[in-house]
Design a protein around this motif. Structure first.
Motif, mmCIF file in Angstrom:
data_model
loop_
_atom_site.group_PDB
_atom_site.id
_atom_site.type_symbol
_atom_site.label_atom_id
_atom_site.label_comp_id
_atom_site.label_asym_id
_atom_site.label_seq_id
_atom_site.Cartn_x
_atom_site.Cartn_y
_atom_site.Cartn_z
ATOM 1 N N ALA A 68 0.695 -1.131 -0.062
ATOM 2 C CA ALA A 68 -0.125 0.094 0.020
ATOM 3 C C ALA A 68 0.910 1.280 -0.058
ATOM 4 O O ALA A 68 0.443 2.279 -0.550
ATOM 5 C CB ALA A 68 -0.828 -0.081 1.072
ATOM 6 N N MET A 69 1.971 1.292 0.795
ATOM 7 C CA MET A 69 2.873 2.295 0.750
ATOM 8 C C MET A 69 3.502 2.682 -0.670
ATOM 9 O O MET A 69 3.631 3.651 -1.044
ATOM 10 C CB MET A 69 3.986 2.230 1.599
ATOM 11 C CG MET A 69 4.849 3.320 1.694
ATOM 12 S SD MET A 69 6.417 3.167 2.949
ATOM 13 C CE MET A 69 7.525 2.374 1.743
ATOM 14 N N GLU A 70 3.676 1.663 -1.767
ATOM 15 C CA GLU A 70 4.263 1.786 -2.843
ATOM 16 C C GLU A 70 3.100 2.590 -3.736
ATOM 17 O O GLU A 70 3.642 3.246 -4.609
ATOM 18 C CB GLU A 70 4.661 0.382 -3.316
ATOM 19 C CG GLU A 70 5.855 -0.088 -2.511
ATOM 20 C CD GLU A 70 6.249 -1.503 -3.097
ATOM 21 O OE1 GLU A 70 5.577 -1.899 -4.145
ATOM 22 O OE2 GLU A 70 7.388 -2.082 -3.025
ATOM 23 N N ILE A 71 1.953 2.179 -3.582
ATOM 24 C CA ILE A 71 1.171 2.782 -4.483
ATOM 25 C C ILE A 71 0.135 3.721 -4.020
ATOM 26 O O ILE A 71 -0.829 4.240 -4.546
ATOM 27 C CB ILE A 71 0.266 1.678 -5.143
ATOM 28 C CG1 ILE A 71 -0.360 0.661 -3.987
ATOM 29 C CG2 ILE A 71 1.003 0.587 -6.218
ATOM 30 C CD1 ILE A 71 -1.512 0.821 -3.396
ATOM 31 N N ALA A 72 0.230 4.166 -2.841
ATOM 32 C CA ALA A 72 -0.264 5.227 -2.036
ATOM 33 C C ALA A 72 -0.574 6.481 -3.065
ATOM 34 O O ALA A 72 0.531 7.213 -3.546
ATOM 35 C CB ALA A 72 0.011 5.552 -0.965
ATOM 36 N N GLY A 73 -1.875 6.813 -3.319
ATOM 37 C CA GLY A 73 -1.826 8.043 -4.259
ATOM 38 C C GLY A 73 -2.125 7.906 -5.635
ATOM 39 O O GLY A 73 -2.534 8.557 -6.482
ATOM 40 N N ALA A 74 -1.828 6.488 -5.995
ATOM 41 C CA ALA A 74 -1.802 6.145 -7.423
ATOM 42 C C ALA A 74 -2.934 5.651 -7.813
ATOM 43 O O ALA A 74 -3.541 5.698 -9.087
ATOM 44 C CB ALA A 74 -0.466 5.436 -7.710
ATOM 45 N N GLN A 107 -4.610 3.687 4.693
ATOM 46 C CA GLN A 107 -3.773 3.865 3.429
ATOM 47 C C GLN A 107 -4.458 3.397 2.261
ATOM 48 O O GLN A 107 -3.977 3.421 1.335
ATOM 49 C CB GLN A 107 -2.350 2.979 3.690
ATOM 50 C CG GLN A 107 -1.577 3.491 4.754
ATOM 51 C CD GLN A 107 -1.136 4.979 4.930
ATOM 52 O OE1 GLN A 107 -0.663 5.324 3.653
ATOM 53 N NE2 GLN A 107 -0.940 5.609 6.026
ATOM 54 N N ILE A 108 -5.729 2.467 2.313
ATOM 55 C CA ILE A 108 -6.164 2.035 1.105
ATOM 56 C C ILE A 108 -6.674 3.410 0.248
ATOM 57 O O ILE A 108 -7.486 4.290 0.991
ATOM 58 C CB ILE A 108 -7.479 1.083 1.569
ATOM 59 C CG1 ILE A 108 -6.940 -0.024 2.255
ATOM 60 C CG2 ILE A 108 -8.269 0.836 0.506
ATOM 61 C CD1 ILE A 108 -7.996 -0.943 2.770
ATOM 62 N N SER A 109 -6.672 3.354 -1.007
ATOM 63 C CA SER A 109 -6.782 4.575 -1.553
ATOM 64 C C SER A 109 -8.281 4.981 -1.776
ATOM 65 O O SER A 109 -8.607 5.949 -1.549
ATOM 66 C CB SER A 109 -6.600 4.230 -3.212
ATOM 67 O OG SER A 109 -7.099 3.398 -3.540
ATOM 68 N N GLU A 112 -4.148 -4.451 -5.796
ATOM 69 C CA GLU A 112 -2.836 -3.941 -5.577
ATOM 70 C C GLU A 112 -2.520 -3.852 -4.133
ATOM 71 O O GLU A 112 -1.522 -3.703 -3.701
ATOM 72 C CB GLU A 112 -2.352 -3.060 -6.731
ATOM 73 C CG GLU A 112 -2.117 -2.954 -7.980
ATOM 74 C CD GLU A 112 -3.468 -2.870 -8.575
ATOM 75 O OE1 GLU A 112 -4.564 -2.475 -8.093
ATOM 76 O OE2 GLU A 112 -3.661 -3.224 -9.867
ATOM 77 N N GLU A 113 -3.523 -3.471 -3.452
ATOM 78 C CA GLU A 113 -3.521 -3.069 -2.060
ATOM 79 C C GLU A 113 -4.089 -4.311 -1.171
ATOM 80 O O GLU A 113 -4.521 -4.062 -0.084
ATOM 81 C CB GLU A 113 -4.308 -1.772 -1.604
ATOM 82 C CG GLU A 113 -3.875 -0.704 -2.682
ATOM 83 C CD GLU A 113 -4.624 0.557 -2.316
ATOM 84 O OE1 GLU A 113 -4.779 1.277 -3.362
ATOM 85 O OE2 GLU A 113 -4.959 0.983 -1.204
ATOM 86 N N ARG A 114 -4.314 -5.464 -1.904
ATOM 87 C CA ARG A 114 -5.092 -6.545 -1.163
ATOM 88 C C ARG A 114 -4.198 -7.183 0.008
ATOM 89 O O ARG A 114 -4.889 -7.198 1.259
ATOM 90 C CB ARG A 114 -5.310 -7.593 -2.422
ATOM 91 C CG ARG A 114 -5.798 -8.868 -1.756
ATOM 92 C CD ARG A 114 -7.390 -8.500 -1.615
ATOM 93 N NE ARG A 114 -8.071 -8.736 -2.887
ATOM 94 C CZ ARG A 114 -9.063 -7.767 -3.280
ATOM 95 N NH1 ARG A 114 -9.426 -6.866 -2.317
ATOM 96 N NH2 ARG A 114 -9.594 -7.743 -4.627
ATOM 97 N N PHE A 115 -2.994 -7.317 -0.067
ATOM 98 C CA PHE A 115 -2.355 -8.255 0.739
ATOM 99 C C PHE A 115 -1.584 -6.958 1.854
ATOM 100 O O PHE A 115 -0.815 -6.001 1.237
ATOM 101 C CB PHE A 115 -1.408 -9.173 0.180
ATOM 102 C CG PHE A 115 -2.055 -10.156 -0.320
ATOM 103 C CD1 PHE A 115 -2.230 -10.257 -1.831
ATOM 104 C CD2 PHE A 115 -2.596 -11.261 0.334
ATOM 105 C CE1 PHE A 115 -2.865 -11.215 -2.293
ATOM 106 C CE2 PHE A 115 -3.386 -12.386 -0.227
ATOM 107 C CZ PHE A 115 -3.400 -12.331 -1.545
ATOM 108 N N LEU A 116 -1.591 -7.380 3.175
ATOM 109 C CA LEU A 116 -0.577 -6.669 4.124
ATOM 110 C C LEU A 116 0.282 -7.795 4.640
ATOM 111 O O LEU A 116 -0.346 -8.865 5.081
ATOM 112 C CB LEU A 116 -1.160 -6.290 5.067
ATOM 113 C CG LEU A 116 -2.216 -4.809 4.659
ATOM 114 C CD1 LEU A 116 -2.642 -3.878 5.908
ATOM 115 C CD2 LEU A 116 -1.316 -3.837 3.807
#
Length: 840
Positions: free
Chosen positions: A76-82, A192-194, A644-648
């Motif tokens: 989630a940190m890698e794609i936050a905002g995208a 952090q989920i978009s 892309e934000e499914r797994f933590l």
């Protein structure tokens, strides 16, 4: 407050000074247990002066430190905002096309109301003068103008959850702004989920903060809010039973006057209903292409026949635009007029569908369709019927078909029957969606869900609910045998849902929109008063059929609350009994047994800590897999979580234990369609990404510390030898450069460019290469799924009512709902199960 109410797995972070919305360097904020959770180092390793309150808590301290991204949230940190949510910015033609489509899905129920409204109203009030007709018409016109138009079109539609509407959408929206969810599994990483799109109430607005803190502090208010939402949902399911019954019977009733001696209306209605429910398994997508054109033709017919009757019979009924006729109507008929409100409210049946079906369309499309098509056509239809009644007052029993010109009867009858079936279809589909959302939020027993469309995830079919609705519809038609008695039942369900929506939207206004207090109170005062008046009228029909939706609502409310209550108690029991980290350290990296190649996926509900069921597996099995992943399927209060934000991921215990936690997050509208092979592949890819990111962040942080780049003062403690447990949790990733955040992209490579080459390349890290090779070896050996076959029992010292609910009712629901293996889509060949009893 009970002990169970105090059990939460993460503490809230109270921001001071101003709302914390970005990563500012050196910003003061409170740091508490959410930063150092149950997987923290043993307390014996901490400073002697630190208070020990148990795992998962730490004495609050105010420190100067940069924004800390939770180590759990790598992807989630890698794609936050995208992947930020964008409102539907559609072209004019696309919006008009969507508006046309809404006619077939959203407005079928409301569009068929002219079939039965006036016949029900004038069964309570006898037509003796023009005042009776004009007063009833004025009531209908202003009811449509105030509730669907003013309330839903201009206010309620704006209270959507990222484009989703309905009772559960409002509840999830409130859950994001205030921690009122009964299941305490919220994590900071969820924000952090978009699509989370969280904007906390500003500290300057004291009222919003007070409401938020009051809701979070008082468990009784949380329970009351949940019961309110469940009641609204129960009423919607009740609508799914009554809408097909009254719509089909009203359409078929036209044959009674046209065909002499026609007495088989009930039989024909039952045949149509059985056929309607039998084709549900094929999915609505097969026939949905007919919906919009058919309803468009229906609305055109309503408007045209209305104009015809106005011109031919009595155009003076336009006097009903004067609301004074409502006063004259009540003055003349008094109690009978109040009783007639139960029939008048049927003109707005289906208004809730405008909000519930919002996710399939856009706000603007629904507004355009209602304002420029539905609203005018309905007004013309009712005015035309009133004009006909002015000339033929004895025709109120079947006013709709009598007012149709003889030459058009059969075409209109066919269109009316199709419209009634479409209205029924829309409500049946809405019931499926509602039950699915209830299951996602832990408020309904697990049932089998079949996806009838590969393209549209909202098109689902739930066999158990479908056949239950069909049986109930047949029973209702067989018992009541007339639309008047069914209408008495129908009104209670409709008004009940509207009152729940009014209450929740008022809370959204106060808590989230932060509307002016006067304006926020005007909403429930105006619309709530109207709905209470209607509710009092329909409640008077309890003995005449109104008891039916109350029985349905009570049944479903009881089932949903018992399931939620038992699930929360089971979760709290798991939190209390989770395995301590001291015990894991004593076992060592071998876990007190033999580690063999392979990946073990242990399914559980905990988002922190090691579940007690893991201890049962260690005791029962002669060996355990070399890599263990604790998998938690978690539903978060958002409509959809991007893939892309499914797994933590987070590491559990030191590196040589090879144990991880994976939380697979789903929104309440998400459909879990992936098979176990796709799930395994996604999980392994995410785990590899996590390991690489972890190594990179450790190298980056170590280098930054050595170069003394960061000037922030952070108190340090000696946690033991390098690599001992706890370092991973506290160090990954602590640093997140402000410049990178402002750039809006994840540029770890650019940040690494300023470092020595020995730090940059993760491939040169021998520990990473060893761990990746061990992971690949485990993958080659295959996956095994560990599931708990849990039995929930009330403690011996519990109250009698609690024992009755948990040991019998909740146990019955657990035995008869879908099993965990089928619900989690895991292969039956690779399952290991152990039994466990949870004492709650």
């Amino acid at each position: 407050m009970e002990e169970g109410d105090r059990i939460e797995e993460s503490s809230s972070v109270r921001l001071t000074g101003r709302t914390y919305s970005g990563g500012g360097m050196g910003e003061s904020r409170w740091v508490d247990g959410s930063e150092v959770d149950s997987e923290s180092p043993p307390w014996s390793l901490l400073d002697e002066n630190e208070g020990k309150e148990g795992y998962g808590s730490l004495r609050r301290r105010l420190v100067k430190k940069p924004k800390r991204v939770d180590s759990f949230d790598v992807e989630a940190m890698e794609i936050a905002g995208a992947y930020g949510h964008h409102f539907k910015d559609l072209s004019t033609w696309r919006t008009l096309a969507l508006a046309f489509q809404t006619l077939g899905v959203v407005y079928g129920d409301m569009g068929t109301s002219p079939l039965y409204v006036f016949s029900d109203v004038f069964s309570k009030v006898k037509i003796e003068s023009d005042v009776d007709i004009l007063g009833a018409l004025s009531l209908v016109m202003y009811t449509i103008a105030l509730v669907p138009l003013a309330k839903y079109v201009f206010v309620v539609l704006k209270a959507n959850d990222n484009g989703e509407g309905g009772t559960f959408a409002l509840y999830s929206l409130i859950c994001r702004y205030a921690k009122v969810n009964m299941l305490p599994n919220h994590q900071p990483a969820d924000e952090q989920i978009s699509s989370f799109k969280l904007k906390l109430p500003t500290p300057e607005l004291e009222r919003a903060l007070n409401i938020k803190e009051t809701l979070e502090r008082r468990s009784s208010l949380k329970t009351l809010l949940l019961l309110l939402v469940l009641m609204g949902t129960s009423m919607v399911i009740g609508d799914g039973i009554l809408t097909p019954a009254i719509s089909v019977m009203s359409a078929v009733s036209g044959l009674q006057g046209e065909i002499k001696g026609f007495t088989t209306m009930v039989v024909v209605s039952i045949v149509i209903l059985v056929a309607l429910f039998s084709i549900q398994r094929f999915g609505t997508s097969k026939v949905s292409v007919m919906f919009a054109p058919a309803l468009a033709l229906w609305f055109f017919s309503l408007g045209s026949i209305g104009i015809y009757n106005l011109v031919k019979h009595d155009i003076t009924v336009i006097k009903a635009f004067n609301p004074a006729y409502i006063y004259f109507f009540f003055k003349k008929n008094s109690r009978d007029a109040w009783s007639a409100l139960g029939g008048c409210v049927l003109c707005i049946t289906g208004a809730e569908a405008m909000f519930a079906d919002l996710g399939h369309f856009s706000v603007r499309a629904i507004q355009i369709a209602f304002t420029f098509v539905v609203f005018p056509c309905l007004l013309l239809a009712y005015m035309g019927q009133a004009a006909y009644l002015m000339k033929y007052p004895d025709s109120s029993g079947r006013i709709f078909y009598d007012s149709v010109p003889d030459s058009l009867f059969w075409p209109v009858f066919v269109v009316a029957t199709i419209a009634a079936m479409i209205a029924s279809q829309a409500m049946i589909s809405a019931t499926f969606s509602c039950v699915k959302q209830s299951m996602a939020l832990g408020c309904f027993p697990r049932l089998k869900i079949i996806h009838t469309s590969r393209r549209l995830m909202g098109q689902i079919y739930i066999p158990v609910i479908n056949w239950f609705l069909m049986i109930m519809c047949v029973v209702v038609v067989s018992i009541f045998r007339s639309t008047t008695d069914i209408a008495n039942a129908y009104g209670i369900a409709e008004v009940g849902v509207m009152m729940v929506t009014t209450t929740l939207v008022t809370l959204v206004m106060l808590l989230i929109w932060q509307t002016n207090l006067f304006m926020a109170l005007c909403f429930p005062l105006v619309f709530g008063s109207i709905e209470l008046i209607y509710f009092s009228a329909v409640l008077s029909k309890v003995l005449e059929g109104g008891w039916l939706p109350l029985v349905f609502a009570t049944f479903f409310l009881t089932v949903m609350y018992i399931w939620n209550y038992g699930s929360v108690l089971k979760y709290q029991s798991e939190v209390r009994e989770k395995i301590s980290m001291d015990f894991m350290h004593e076992l060592g990296s071998t876990l007190g047994t033999v580690r063999v190649p392979g990946i073990g996926l242990l399914y559980n509900e905990l988002v922190h800590g090691i579940p007690s069921i893991f201890g049962q597996f260690l005791l029962s099995l002669p060996a355990i897999h070399s890599t263990i992943v604790f998998v938690c399927i978690k539903y978060v209060p958002v409509p959809v979580v991007p893939q892309e934000e499914r797994f933590l991921f987070r590491r559990v215990c030191p590196k040589d234990y090879h144990m991880f936690r994976c939380i697979a997050r789903y929104g309440y509208k998400d459909i879990r369609k992936e098979d176990h092979l796709a799930f395994e592949q996604l999980l392994v890819q995410s785990l590899e990404n996590f390991l690489r990111k972890e190594a990179q962040d450790l190298a980056l942080e170590s280098s930054l510390t050595e170069m003394d780049i960061d000037s922030v003062s952070v108190s340090s403690r000696d946690y033991g030898t390098q690599g001992s447990y706890g370092n991973e949790e506290l160090k990954i990733p602590l640093m997140h450069d402000r410049r990178l955040e402002e750039a809006g992209t994840s540029t770890s490579e650019e940040a690494s460019a300023a470092l020595p080459s020995s730090v940059m390349s993760s491939d040169e890290d021998p520990s990473l290469e060893y761990e990746l090779s061990a992971l690949r070896e485990a993958i080659d050996s295959g996956f095994t799924y560990f599931l708990a076959h849990g039995d929930v029992r009330a403690k011996k010292n519990s109250f009698f009512l609690k024992k009755l609910v948990i040991n019998y009712f909740y146990a019955f629901l657990r035995r008869n709902c879908r099993a965990g293996a089928a619900n989690m889509s895991v292969p039956h060949m690779n399952i290991l199960q152990v039994g466990m009893t949870y004492m709650v």
